[in-house]
Write an enzyme that holds these catalytic residues in place. Structure first.
Site, PDB file in Angstrom:
ATOM      1  N   ARG A   1       0.889  -1.176   0.000  1.00 36.72           N
ATOM      2  CA  ARG A   1       0.000   0.000   0.000  1.00 36.72           C
ATOM      3  C   ARG A   1       0.915   1.211   0.000  1.00 36.72           C
ATOM      4  O   ARG A   1       1.701   1.388   0.943  1.00 36.72           O
ATOM      5  CB  ARG A   1      -0.902  -0.030   1.232  1.00 36.72           C
ATOM      6  CG  ARG A   1      -1.614   1.274   1.501  1.00 36.72           C
ATOM      7  CD  ARG A   1      -2.706   1.148   2.538  1.00 36.72           C
ATOM      8  NE  ARG A   1      -3.867   0.487   1.979  1.00 36.72           N
ATOM      9  CZ  ARG A   1      -5.078   0.483   2.527  1.00 36.72           C
ATOM     10  NH1 ARG A   1      -5.292   1.126   3.664  1.00 36.72           N
ATOM     11  NH2 ARG A   1      -6.073  -0.136   1.962  1.00 36.72           N
TER      12      ARG A   1
ATOM     13  N   HIS B   1      -7.305   1.035  -6.372  1.00 36.18           N
ATOM     14  CA  HIS B   1      -7.488   0.127  -5.233  1.00 36.18           C
ATOM     15  C   HIS B   1      -8.146  -1.144  -5.782  1.00 36.18           C
ATOM     16  O   HIS B   1      -9.319  -1.429  -5.520  1.00 36.18           O
ATOM     17  CB  HIS B   1      -8.360   0.822  -4.175  1.00 36.18           C
ATOM     18  CG  HIS B   1      -8.333   0.165  -2.826  1.00 36.18           C
ATOM     19  ND1 HIS B   1      -7.559  -0.949  -2.534  1.00 36.18           N
ATOM     20  CD2 HIS B   1      -9.003   0.461  -1.668  1.00 36.18           C
ATOM     21  CE1 HIS B   1      -7.745  -1.289  -1.274  1.00 36.18           C
ATOM     22  NE2 HIS B   1      -8.615  -0.460  -0.734  1.00 36.18           N
TER      23      HIS B   1
ATOM     24  N   GLN C   1      -9.976  -3.820  -3.541  1.00 38.69           N
ATOM     25  CA  GLN C   1     -11.306  -3.372  -3.138  1.00 38.69           C
ATOM     26  C   GLN C   1     -12.317  -3.622  -4.255  1.00 38.69           C
ATOM     27  O   GLN C   1     -13.438  -4.090  -4.014  1.00 38.69           O
ATOM     28  CB  GLN C   1     -11.258  -1.874  -2.792  1.00 38.69           C
ATOM     29  CG  GLN C   1     -12.591  -1.299  -2.359  1.00 38.69           C
ATOM     30  CD  GLN C   1     -13.038  -1.832  -1.008  1.00 38.69           C
ATOM     31  OE1 GLN C   1     -12.278  -1.791  -0.052  1.00 38.69           O
ATOM     32  NE2 GLN C   1     -14.257  -2.326  -0.918  1.00 38.69           N
TER      33      GLN C   1
ATOM     34  N   ASP D   1     -17.336   7.257  -1.316  1.00 40.71           N
ATOM     35  CA  ASP D   1     -16.111   7.057  -0.532  1.00 40.71           C
ATOM     36  C   ASP D   1     -15.786   8.394   0.129  1.00 40.71           C
ATOM     37  O   ASP D   1     -16.384   9.431  -0.180  1.00 40.71           O
ATOM     38  CB  ASP D   1     -14.970   6.583  -1.461  1.00 40.71           C
ATOM     39  CG  ASP D   1     -13.675   6.274  -0.700  1.00 40.71           C
ATOM     40  OD1 ASP D   1     -13.730   6.073   0.530  1.00 40.71           O
ATOM     41  OD2 ASP D   1     -12.600   6.254  -1.345  1.00 40.71           O
TER      42      ASP D   1
ATOM     43  N   CYS E   1     -16.398   1.660   0.605  1.00 45.62           N
ATOM     44  CA  CYS E   1     -15.260   0.773   0.890  1.00 45.62           C
ATOM     45  C   CYS E   1     -14.848   0.809   2.355  1.00 45.62           C
ATOM     46  O   CYS E   1     -14.164  -0.093   2.823  1.00 45.62           O
ATOM     47  CB  CYS E   1     -14.080   1.167   0.009  1.00 45.62           C
ATOM     48  SG  CYS E   1     -13.484   2.832   0.343  1.00 45.62           S
TER      49      CYS E   1
ATOM     50  N   ARG F   1     -13.482  -8.773   1.229  1.00 46.27           N
ATOM     51  CA  ARG F   1     -12.067  -8.483   0.975  1.00 46.27           C
ATOM     52  C   ARG F   1     -11.217  -9.748   1.161  1.00 46.27           C
ATOM     53  O   ARG F   1     -10.167  -9.885   0.554  1.00 46.27           O
ATOM     54  CB  ARG F   1     -11.578  -7.367   1.928  1.00 46.27           C
ATOM     55  CG  ARG F   1     -12.201  -5.989   1.670  1.00 46.27           C
ATOM     56  CD  ARG F   1     -11.760  -5.423   0.318  1.00 46.27           C
ATOM     57  NE  ARG F   1     -10.331  -5.401   0.209  1.00 46.27           N
ATOM     58  CZ  ARG F   1      -9.544  -4.418   0.651  1.00 46.27           C
ATOM     59  NH1 ARG F   1     -10.085  -3.347   1.187  1.00 46.27           N
ATOM     60  NH2 ARG F   1      -8.222  -4.488   0.510  1.00 46.27           N
TER      61      ARG F   1
HETATM   62  N1   CP Z   1     -11.307  -0.347   2.359  1.00 44.51           N
HETATM   63  C1   CP Z   1     -10.041  -0.424   2.814  1.00 44.51           C
HETATM   64  O1   CP Z   1      -9.088  -0.582   2.048  1.00 44.51           O
HETATM   65  O2   CP Z   1      -9.914  -0.325   4.166  1.00 44.51           O
HETATM   66  P1   CP Z   1      -8.543  -0.181   4.982  1.00 44.51           P
HETATM   67  O3   CP Z   1      -7.949   1.147   4.611  1.00 44.51           O
HETATM   68  O4   CP Z   1      -8.956  -0.273   6.411  1.00 44.51           O
HETATM   69  O5   CP Z   1      -7.642  -1.301   4.584  1.00 44.51           O
HETATM   70  N1  NVA Z   2      -9.932   6.655  -1.039  1.00 43.44           N
HETATM   71  C1  NVA Z   2      -9.533   6.206   0.272  1.00 43.44           C
HETATM   72  C2  NVA Z   2      -9.780   4.742   0.401  1.00 43.44           C
HETATM   73  C3  NVA Z   2      -9.474   4.164   1.749  1.00 43.44           C
HETATM   74  C4  NVA Z   2      -9.649   2.678   1.796  1.00 43.44           C
HETATM   75  C5  NVA Z   2      -8.079   6.537   0.525  1.00 43.44           C
HETATM   76  O1  NVA Z   2      -7.265   6.410  -0.401  1.00 43.44           O
HETATM   77  O2  NVA Z   2      -7.742   6.955   1.628  1.00 43.44           O
END
Ligand code: CP
Ligand code: NVA
Length: 299
Positions: free
Chosen positions: A93, A125, A128, A215, A256, A284
């Site tokens: 990530r 993502h 997701q 989101d 999400c 997930r």
């Molecule tokens: N939706 C999602 O990716 O959640 P987290 O940021 O908690 O992993």
């Molecule tokens: N769009 C959000 C998603 C979190 C799971 C972010 O990038 O923070």
């Protein structure tokens, strides 16, 4: 198979991932390591990835950026080539999507067959999106022909959702304030995948839609913009009961998570019967199992 975004695996790859996600899989990892590198916080991604790895017979190692310091303590290339010496898969990530691309290039240059999986970047993502497709298919029996309205920030989640949904024959309508909508090149690439519209009016987008998705207005890394973003999205882009009522009679609400009640969604909507946010979160796990399995078996 690397899994940096939905576009890179295409319709065939996505169908395989979804098939594996729904299948009973043998513990293919047989004790091998899966590196899970996080530059940002996570609840769902970390937990689903760890449990999915164990269920495939693998050993997850959770690594925070505080330890490895991507491009600070060491370059992304040196980190990836080091991890490739211990692990069967690297999942990360990151803030900047190019870090993932640099990891892929450096591993290939070293001759390792270690796939890289995107656990969220500024651009996409995809893990997701796989869980979202599983959730929509469970609710409607199929994804083909379903209309999905995304209301809010045209961000990483919206991008991957649209890529996956369009690839599988769904219709997508995106409503964002002009300054937070996709740029021309992203629009063109989504248009090449299927029936998608981009507008400003959330009410136009949700009309008759089976799925209403939103989101956060402020993604991780954008915290300094939070006040300006709250101002721009205002109450116009908040998914409330009035907006949900304009969807189809069986419309579902998706997010999400994490959610910000009172901003992009009301408490009433996220707690309503139409809300499937915890099914999404639960999905997930099978989603990552499918992705992990495909990444190992596919060259
Ligand atoms: N939706 C999602 O990716 O959640 P987290 O940021 O908690 O992993
Ligand atoms: N769009 C959000 C998603 C979190 C799971 C972010 O990038 O923070």
């Amino acid at each position: 198979m690397d899994f940096l975004d939905i576009a890179s695996i295409g319709g065939k790859g996505l169908a395989e991932v979804l098939g594996y996600a729904r299948a009973d899989l043998e513990p293919i990892l047989d004790g091998a390591g899966v590196a899970l590198v996080f530059e940002k916080p996570s609840l769902r991604t970390r937990n689903s990835c760890e449990i999915a790895t164990v269920s495939l017979g693998g050993h997850p190692v959770y690594i925070t950026n505080a330890e490895v310091g991507i491009d600070d303590r060491e370059s992304a290339e040196d980190i990836a080539r080091t991890l490739a010496g211990y692990h069967r898969v690297i999942a990360a990530r990151v803030f900047d999507h190019r870090v993932l691309e640099r990891m892929v290039a450096s591993i290939a240059g070293q001759g390792y067959a270690v796939p890289v999986i995107n656990l969220l970047s500024d651009q996409s993502h995809p893990c997701q999106a796989v869980a979202d497709i599983l959730t929509i298919s469970e609710r409607f029996g199929a994804i083909d022909g379903v209309t999905i309205a995304y209301v809010g920030d045209s961000n990483n989640v919206a991008h991957s959702l649209a890529q996956a949904a369009l690839t599988l024959g769904a219709k997508v309508r995106i409503a964002s304030p002009p300054q937070y909508s996709f740029d021309a090149s992203v629009r063109a690439s989504l248009e090449s995948l299927g029936e998608v519209s981009f507008g400003e009016d959330p009410y136009d987008a949700v009309l008759g839609a089976e799925v209403i998705y939103t989101d956060t207005w402020t993604s991780m890394g954008q915290e300094s913009e939070a006040a300006a973003r709250r101002e721009a999205f205002g109450t116009r882009y908040q998914v409330d009961a009035k907006m949900m009522a304009l969807g189809s009679h069986d419309a579902i609400f998706m997010h999400c998570l994490p959610a910000h009640r009172g901003e992009e969604v009301t408490n009433e909507v996220i707690e309503s019967k139409a809300s499937v946010v915890f099914s999404q979160a639960a999905n997930r796990m099978p989603a990552f199992k499918g992705i992990l399995y495909a990444s190992v078996v596919r060259p």
